[in-house]
Structures are given as C-alpha cells and as structure tokens.
Design a protein around this motif. Sequence first.
Motif, PDB file in Angstrom:
ATOM      1  N   ASP A  96      46.490  37.815  29.402  1.00  0.00           N
ATOM      2  CA  ASP A  96      46.428  38.279  30.782  1.00  0.00           C
ATOM      3  C   ASP A  96      45.132  39.015  31.096  1.00  0.00           C
ATOM      4  OD1 ASP A  96      49.281  37.783  31.919  1.00  0.00           O
ATOM      5  OD2 ASP A  96      49.614  38.629  29.933  1.00  0.00           O
ATOM      6  N   ASP A  97      44.515  39.596  30.084  1.00  0.00           N
ATOM      7  CA  ASP A  97      43.274  40.333  30.299  1.00  0.00           C
ATOM      8  C   ASP A  97      42.497  40.361  28.989  1.00  0.00           C
ATOM      9  OD1 ASP A  97      41.326  41.726  31.615  1.00  0.00           O
ATOM     10  OD2 ASP A  97      42.564  43.475  32.086  1.00  0.00           O
ATOM     11  N   TYR A  98      41.243  40.804  29.072  1.00  0.00           N
ATOM     12  CA  TYR A  98      40.314  40.682  27.957  1.00  0.00           C
ATOM     13  C   TYR A  98      39.415  41.900  27.931  1.00  0.00           C
ATOM     14  CZ  TYR A  98      37.827  37.536  24.713  1.00  0.00           C
ATOM     15  OH  TYR A  98      37.299  36.927  23.594  1.00  0.00           O
ATOM     16  N   LEU A  99      39.236  42.518  26.774  1.00  0.00           N
ATOM     17  CA  LEU A  99      38.388  43.696  26.638  1.00  0.00           C
ATOM     18  C   LEU A  99      37.542  43.545  25.380  1.00  0.00           C
ATOM     19  CD1 LEU A  99      37.885  46.366  28.131  1.00  0.00           C
ATOM     20  CD2 LEU A  99      39.604  47.415  26.659  1.00  0.00           C
ATOM     21  N   LEU A 170      44.314  35.556  36.446  1.00  0.00           N
ATOM     22  CA  LEU A 170      43.775  34.203  36.457  1.00  0.00           C
ATOM     23  C   LEU A 170      44.809  33.218  35.914  1.00  0.00           C
ATOM     24  CD1 LEU A 170      41.451  32.072  36.543  1.00  0.00           C
ATOM     25  CD2 LEU A 170      40.919  32.792  34.201  1.00  0.00           C
ATOM     26  N   PHE A 171      45.036  32.135  36.659  1.00  0.00           N
ATOM     27  CA  PHE A 171      45.883  31.039  36.198  1.00  0.00           C
ATOM     28  C   PHE A 171      45.039  29.773  36.100  1.00  0.00           C
ATOM     29  CE2 PHE A 171      49.166  33.813  37.905  1.00  0.00           C
ATOM     30  CZ  PHE A 171      50.226  33.615  37.037  1.00  0.00           C
ATOM     31  N   THR A 172      45.080  29.105  34.964  1.00  0.00           N
ATOM     32  CA  THR A 172      44.445  27.801  34.859  1.00  0.00           C
ATOM     33  C   THR A 172      45.308  26.782  35.593  1.00  0.00           C
ATOM     34  OG1 THR A 172      45.592  27.184  32.817  1.00  0.00           O
ATOM     35  CG2 THR A 172      43.502  28.404  32.601  1.00  0.00           C
ATOM     36  N   ARG A 173      44.724  25.637  35.924  1.00  0.00           N
ATOM     37  CA  ARG A 173      45.503  24.575  36.564  1.00  0.00           C
ATOM     38  C   ARG A 173      46.660  24.151  35.673  1.00  0.00           C
ATOM     39  NH1 ARG A 173      40.247  23.087  38.001  1.00  0.00           N
ATOM     40  NH2 ARG A 173      39.884  22.945  40.258  1.00  0.00           N
ATOM     41  N   ASP A 174      46.394  24.004  34.369  1.00  0.00           N
ATOM     42  CA  ASP A 174      47.445  23.558  33.453  1.00  0.00           C
ATOM     43  C   ASP A 174      48.601  24.549  33.408  1.00  0.00           C
ATOM     44  OD1 ASP A 174      46.041  21.281  32.857  1.00  0.00           O
ATOM     45  OD2 ASP A 174      45.180  22.049  30.991  1.00  0.00           O
ATOM     46  N   LEU A 218      37.694  27.555  35.684  1.00  0.00           N
ATOM     47  CA  LEU A 218      38.778  28.313  35.067  1.00  0.00           C
ATOM     48  C   LEU A 218      40.111  28.095  35.769  1.00  0.00           C
ATOM     49  CD1 LEU A 218      36.997  31.727  34.368  1.00  0.00           C
ATOM     50  CD2 LEU A 218      37.573  29.944  32.712  1.00  0.00           C
ATOM     51  N   GLY A 219      40.169  28.393  37.066  1.00  0.00           N
ATOM     52  CA  GLY A 219      41.428  28.235  37.773  1.00  0.00           C
ATOM     53  C   GLY A 219      41.460  29.075  39.030  1.00  0.00           C
ATOM     54  N   TYR A 220      42.619  29.718  39.298  1.00  0.00           N
ATOM     55  CA  TYR A 220      42.810  30.464  40.537  1.00  0.00           C
ATOM     56  C   TYR A 220      43.412  31.837  40.265  1.00  0.00           C
ATOM     57  CZ  TYR A 220      42.258  25.937  42.867  1.00  0.00           C
ATOM     58  OH  TYR A 220      41.776  24.734  43.310  1.00  0.00           O
ATOM     59  N   ARG A 221      43.153  32.751  41.190  1.00  0.00           N
ATOM     60  CA  ARG A 221      43.842  34.031  41.203  1.00  0.00           C
ATOM     61  C   ARG A 221      43.988  34.477  42.654  1.00  0.00           C
ATOM     62  NH1 ARG A 221      38.911  37.337  38.765  1.00  0.00           N
ATOM     63  NH2 ARG A 221      37.793  37.924  40.667  1.00  0.00           N
ATOM     64  N   LEU A 222      44.962  35.333  42.877  1.00  0.00           N
ATOM     65  CA  LEU A 222      45.218  35.826  44.227  1.00  0.00           C
ATOM     66  C   LEU A 222      44.765  37.271  44.331  1.00  0.00           C
ATOM     67  CD1 LEU A 222      48.151  35.096  46.523  1.00  0.00           C
ATOM     68  CD2 LEU A 222      47.620  37.494  46.068  1.00  0.00           C
TER      69      LEU A 222
END
Length: 227
Positions: A96-99, A170-174, A218-222
């Motif tokens: 869900d997140d990256y650090l 972030l959501f990928t299309r897949d 990458l994909g989409y986010r809201l």
Amino acid sequence: MTTVMVVDDEAHIRELVRLYLEDEGMEVVEKANGEEAWQYYNNQTVDLVVLDIMMPRMDGWELCRRLREAGDKPILMITAKGEPMERIKGFQLGTDDYLVKPFEPMELVMRVKALLKRYRISISKIVKLGSVTLDQTSYQIRYKDSGLSETIPLKEFELLFTLASHPGKLFTRDALIERIWGYEYDGDSRTIDTHVKRLRERFYPYEHHFKIVTLRGLGYRLEVYSD
C-alpha cells in the motif's frame, strides 16, 4: 488496540519502529524474517505490516504476495532500494505504501496512521466522497447539496467505490480487474480506462471535490480535496 507487525532482519530498525509506534499507543510485534512473520500472521490478529524486502528465510516480495492473497490488511514496505522498478514491483504485489531507508521515524508513523485510516474507511459499506456519498448496501449515490440520489452501472459503481474506499492508494489495472471483474476475466484490461473515462464524465472535480488521477505506466488513484 492496534497491532502492527514489523518484519526486518535488522534488530535496530525493528526497535526504532517499535519505540515510535508504541509512543502512539500501538502494540508492536517484531519478526526477523518472512517465515516467522507468515506463521505469526496466520495465527494472530495483525492490523498492519511494516515489511523489509531483503531478508533471509522468505524475502519481503514473497511475504507481501502471501499477505495480499490472504486479505486486505495494509502493508508498508521499507527498503534500502529506492529505484522506480522496485517500487513498481512492490505495488504490483500489493503493497500500500513504500518508504526508503534511511527514513525519518515520524514519517513512518504518519504513513502508518494514514494507512490505518484508509483501511478503516475501506471496510465500511458507506463512503463519503467529496460532495457525494456511496452506499454499497443499495448501490446508490447520494448528492449532498440537492438531496437527490441515483444509481449508475454496477461496474462503474464498484470501480468508484473501490477507489473511494482507499483514497490516495495506487491501484494497478490488473488489481482493479481482479477486484471488480474477478480472476477469471479474460477481456482487455483497458476496459478499466473506459470506465474511468465514464466516471470522469459523470463527476466533475470542481463540483464533487474528488478526481481520479492516472499514474502513467502504473494505474489509478483517487484524490479528494476541499473547496
């Protein structure tokens, strides 16, 4: 009490994360490798996982994949590698997140809090999104200013509800295809693009106070914002 599992083969990293999260009233469980973490996760309740990548006895990639297959609990990856392909791989596996190490402990705390808030929103059947409310029990959209409600095509609703339940994620299309159309869907993943286009035509950012953002490759986010 919120329980966070910290998985890292470096003891000083685990201790640092534990001290800061405990100061925020969270319970912290430490694990030194993926196998120990996976065994614990299957037998105890964990609300969020802070996960290193390079570890012995099951690395972070494999553990992330298993955790995501097991459910939707938030995952925050921490790693010494910050290359774009590393981040992309992590998101594809379901983090869900990256650090990136070295990190500021308080930044990690804020990211953990944001992920927990996002997850608690996601398990609700009703999501407030800008000036509209999405009700998954009736599949209706209610408009705050007018008091009106309407239904939209089911897949459009499910796509919007998924994105709205995880604002900023972030959501990928897949990933969206699997969530909404199911694992057996064998159509074109670009169908997501078509549904996003229709949602953008229905909901104007300046009027409804949210927008669906494309992250190229990458994909989409809201994203939700105020007036």
